[in-house]
Design a protein around this motif. Structure first.
Motif, PDB file in Angstrom:
ATOM      1  N   PHE A 149       0.721  -1.554  -0.651  1.00  0.00           N
ATOM      2  CA  PHE A 149      -0.141   0.119  -0.158  1.00  0.00           C
ATOM      3  C   PHE A 149       0.627   1.144  -0.127  1.00  0.00           C
ATOM      4  O   PHE A 149       0.530   2.015  -0.177  1.00  0.00           O
ATOM      5  CB  PHE A 149      -1.328  -0.122   1.253  1.00  0.00           C
ATOM      6  CG  PHE A 149      -2.316  -0.621   0.785  1.00  0.00           C
ATOM      7  CD1 PHE A 149      -3.167  -0.089   0.539  1.00  0.00           C
ATOM      8  CD2 PHE A 149      -2.121  -2.114   1.234  1.00  0.00           C
ATOM      9  CE1 PHE A 149      -4.815  -0.734  -0.271  1.00  0.00           C
ATOM     10  CE2 PHE A 149      -3.911  -2.942   0.916  1.00  0.00           C
ATOM     11  CZ  PHE A 149      -4.565  -1.733   0.174  1.00  0.00           C
ATOM     12  N   ARG A 150       1.946   1.185   0.362  1.00  0.00           N
ATOM     13  CA  ARG A 150       3.095   2.358   0.560  1.00  0.00           C
ATOM     14  C   ARG A 150       3.601   2.630  -0.857  1.00  0.00           C
ATOM     15  O   ARG A 150       3.186   4.165  -1.309  1.00  0.00           O
ATOM     16  CB  ARG A 150       3.912   2.343   1.589  1.00  0.00           C
ATOM     17  CG  ARG A 150       4.889   0.940   0.768  1.00  0.00           C
ATOM     18  CD  ARG A 150       6.139   0.575   2.000  1.00  0.00           C
ATOM     19  NE  ARG A 150       7.083  -0.340   1.620  1.00  0.00           N
ATOM     20  CZ  ARG A 150       7.224  -1.727   2.376  1.00  0.00           C
ATOM     21  NH1 ARG A 150       6.150  -1.582   3.252  1.00  0.00           N
ATOM     22  NH2 ARG A 150       7.850  -2.474   1.929  1.00  0.00           N
ATOM     23  N   ASP A 151       3.195   1.902  -2.392  1.00  0.00           N
ATOM     24  CA  ASP A 151       3.186   1.586  -3.854  1.00  0.00           C
ATOM     25  C   ASP A 151       2.487   3.244  -3.941  1.00  0.00           C
ATOM     26  O   ASP A 151       2.576   3.425  -4.650  1.00  0.00           O
ATOM     27  CB  ASP A 151       4.497   0.555  -3.779  1.00  0.00           C
ATOM     28  CG  ASP A 151       5.806   0.610  -3.579  1.00  0.00           C
ATOM     29  OD1 ASP A 151       6.075   1.445  -2.886  1.00  0.00           O
ATOM     30  OD2 ASP A 151       5.717  -0.649  -3.266  1.00  0.00           O
ATOM     31  N   LEU A 152       1.217   1.971  -3.892  1.00  0.00           N
ATOM     32  CA  LEU A 152       0.485   2.232  -4.039  1.00  0.00           C
ATOM     33  C   LEU A 152      -0.252   4.202  -4.130  1.00  0.00           C
ATOM     34  O   LEU A 152      -0.805   4.923  -4.480  1.00  0.00           O
ATOM     35  CB  LEU A 152      -1.149   1.954  -3.548  1.00  0.00           C
ATOM     36  CG  LEU A 152      -1.164   0.533  -4.181  1.00  0.00           C
ATOM     37  CD1 LEU A 152      -2.629  -0.269  -3.115  1.00  0.00           C
ATOM     38  CD2 LEU A 152      -1.807   0.575  -5.771  1.00  0.00           C
ATOM     39  N   GLN A 153       0.176   4.271  -2.286  1.00  0.00           N
ATOM     40  CA  GLN A 153      -0.069   5.195  -1.743  1.00  0.00           C
ATOM     41  C   GLN A 153       0.333   6.732  -2.630  1.00  0.00           C
ATOM     42  O   GLN A 153       0.550   7.706  -2.924  1.00  0.00           O
ATOM     43  CB  GLN A 153       0.580   6.159  -0.454  1.00  0.00           C
ATOM     44  CG  GLN A 153       0.511   7.342   0.050  1.00  0.00           C
ATOM     45  CD  GLN A 153       0.180   7.583   1.446  1.00  0.00           C
ATOM     46  OE1 GLN A 153      -0.618   7.655   2.324  1.00  0.00           O
ATOM     47  NE2 GLN A 153       1.756   7.316   2.123  1.00  0.00           N
TER      48      GLN A 153
END
Ligand code: SF4
Ligand code: SF4
Length: 267
Positions: A149-153
């Motif tokens: 999710f950090r990369d999606l963010q």
């Protein structure tokens, strides 16, 4: 997901079915083991392998005897011979992994299974993408890589800075704390899922700018990004507005999906 070491006979069958390669045979333990960080709780191992209930001690003994005779006893390749998989009782935030990774589980934000979005597949009835607009589905993690999710963010904040609005009926949008900045809930940033889709739409004039932005951000994150483009056909069933932009950028667009009349008109 867990593997019960008392039951596992290290046949290795499950190591081939895990889509993100999270299962390995631990050389010290001589048992199959799941890397909990990498496991996306897709349940492919549990649901995809037939579970037999052979006695583990019996299987190990037979294998040892065969070994001394320079023979090898292996179960059928689609079987866990000792039913060693034991699903965990998942709690938040780990439940988010399963919601995005197991197509049998409906996503609570949309009621749609798996990643939980109909994206533009039903545009003829939902009208998500209008005339003069281009819809993007920015898909992460497939095949077999997964996404944090950090990369999606990272992608969401870049899009938000460009003033792009996110599709409301989308599971990633539902996990944002601020849709104007693209910030995602902090408690899930270190959760990994099999795949996720960000959905946006912009006026056709901004298509090139957005594609170039996605190219830039893609280089900063450690996953696979696939860009889907949704546009409306003209009265003769052709699309001659977005396709030339894609061609200019080096793509050779093919019409992937044409869905007609899949339901009741709602927009
Ligand atoms: S399939 Fe079952 S017995 Fe074989 S390695 Fe995996 S968990 Fe162990
Ligand atoms: S639940 Fe999915 S990701 Fe986790 S170990 Fe099983 S197959 Fe791999």
């Amino acid at each position: 997901m867990k593997i019960n070491p008392d039951k596992c006979v290290a046949c290795g069958n499950c190591t081939y079915v895990c889509p993100v390669g999270a299962i390995y045979i631990d050389p010290q333990l001589h048992r199959a083991t799941i890397n909990r960080d990498e496991c996306v709780e897709c349940y492919t191992c549990f649901n995809g392998l037939s579970q037999e209930h052979l006695n583990p001690t019996f299987v190990r003994t037979v294998r040892r005897i065969f070994q001394t005779l320079r023979l090898r006893f292996d179960p059928e390749p689609d079987v866990c011979p000792t039913a060693a998989f034991e699903p965990d009782e998942l709690v938040w935030p780990r439940t988010v992994r399963r919601a995005f990774s197991d197509p049998r589980v409906p996503h609570e934000s949309t009621g749609v299974h798996g990643r939980g979005t109909e994206e533009v597949k039903t545009n003829d009835i939902s009208g998500r993408v209008g005339i003069g607009e281009v819809g993007f589905t920015i898909e992460f993690g497939r095949p077999g890589v997964g996404v944090w999710f950090r990369d999606l963010q990272t992608m969401c904040t870049a899009l938000a800075r460009a003033g792009v609005a996110f599709e409301k009926r989308n599971p990633v949008t539902s996990l944002m704390t601020d849709v104007s900045t693209g910030a995602i809930r902090e408690d899930i940033l270190h959760e990994k899922v099999l795949s996720a889709i960000i959905e946006i739409k912009v006026p056709v004039e901004r298509a090139e700018e957005i594609i170039r932005l996605v190219w830039d951000v893609e280089k900063q994150i450690d996953t696979v990004v696939a860009l889907g483009v949704g546009a409306r056909c003209d009265a003769s069933g052709e699309e001659n507005v977005v396709a030339p932009i894609l061609e200019k950028l080096g793509y050779h667009p093919q019409r992937a999906k044409t869905n007609i009349g899949l339901g009741r008109v709602s927009a």
